[in-house]
Structure formats: structure tokens, C-alpha cells
Design an enzyme around this catalytic site. Structure first.
Site, PDB file in Angstrom:
ATOM      1  N   GLY A  70    -138.900 -14.729  -0.401  1.00 55.29           N
ATOM      2  CA  GLY A  70    -139.066 -13.465   0.319  1.00 55.29           C
ATOM      3  C   GLY A  70    -138.806 -13.611   1.805  1.00 55.29           C
ATOM      4  N   CYS A  71    -139.269 -14.702   2.385  1.00 54.28           N
ATOM      5  CA  CYS A  71    -139.086 -14.922   3.820  1.00 54.28           C
ATOM      6  C   CYS A  71    -137.628 -15.203   4.153  1.00 54.28           C
ATOM      7  CB  CYS A  71    -139.989 -16.053   4.297  1.00 54.28           C
ATOM      8  SG  CYS A  71    -141.747 -15.640   4.096  1.00 54.28           S
TER       9      CYS A  71
END
Length: 156
Positions: A44-45
Site C-alpha cells: 500500500g505504501c
């Protein structure tokens, strides 16, 4: 926890090179977009960082600099920047005190479990240091585009 309209606290945090940075070092002509994320190199990051990377020229066109913030070390940030060709500053808040002051660190619930951690958030700060917009508990995918669209609609 800061709110929209509040003065942005001056971070004085180390960047990926270990150099302590303050607000004036980071802000562009119209302001700063500071996004707080949980951890370098996670799916996600990485999605969030690469979306900001891909839209960075558009943020610059509107007069905003983009900066990321996590607990990760300068060494971790350097690896993340190199691997994904990230052309912006990543700050380190190892003890999470700055994130907590922003309201981007604290209790969160995921799948019914309560834990303490990073609350993915983004802060849009104008040149004068006033927080114009706060996005809390954001989803990584598509978030950079949403911020950019909001800035484009709100450009003075």
C-alpha cells in the site's frame, strides 16, 4: 491533534540523508503536501508513493511540494527512494511524536482488532503554514490523484 485552519507545527525531522529539515526547507511557492504512511516498501505504501511520484510534476505546476513521513530510518528511506525512483523528500519520525501531534499516530481498528500505529493521513499546508486540508484514514490507491484534483479546484 491538529485541525484544518491550525498553524502547521514545524517538524525539524531528519530526511533520508539524515539532514534535519524544517517547514521552510520543504515548502514550495503555494505550499506543502505532507503524506504520512506506515512503512517503506509495503504494497500500500509503495502504491501511494509511486502515485505521488507519477503526479509530482502536476503538484509542482500548482506550486506544491510533496513530502512523505514514516517511522522508517534514513537507510530504509534511501532504499525505498532508489528502488522506486522517488524524487521527493522522505522524513523520519522514529519516536512518532510528530505524527501523534498531527493525529496520524494512535489507536486504530483493523479487522476487529485494536492496535496502535500510523493512521494514513495527508496534510495540505499553505505557504504561510496554515493547514488548508486534512485527509485522515485514507486508502493508498487513488489518494494522490484525489489530493491533486482538490488542489486544482482550490488553486487561488
Amino acid at each position: 491533534m491538529v485541525q484544518e485552519g491550525d498553524r502547521f507545527p514545524d517538524p525539524k525531522l531528519p530526511d533520508q540523508g539524515g539532514i534535519e529539515r524544517c517547514f521552510d526547507d520543504l515548502v514550495a511557492a503555494n505550499g506543502l503536501v505532507l503524506y504520512v504512511y506506515p512503512r517503506d516498501a509495503t504494497p500500500g505504501c509503495t502504491t501511494q508513493a509511486t502515485e505521488f511520484r507519477d503526479l509530482l510534476a502536476d503538484f509542482h505546476r500548482l506550486g506544491y511540494e510533496v513530502v512523505g513521513l514514516s517511522r522508517d530510518s534514513a537507510e530504509s528511506h534511501c532504499k525505498f527512494i532508489t528502488k522506486h525512483d522517488l524524487p521527493f523528500t522522505l522524513l523520519t519520525d522514529a519516536d512518532t511524536s510528530f505524527m501523534a501531534h498531527l493525529g496520524a499516530w494512535g489507536e486504530k481498528k483493523m479487522y476487529g482488532r485494536v492496535s496502535e500505529g500510523v493512521i494514513r493521513s495527508t496534510f495540505v499546508v499553505n505557504r504561510e503554514g496554515v493547514i488548508r486540508k486534512i485527509y485522515r484514514n485514507v486508502r493508498a490507491k487513488g489518494h494522490a490523484r484525489r489530493v491533486l484534483e482538490d488542489l486544482g479546484a482550490a488553486t487561488p
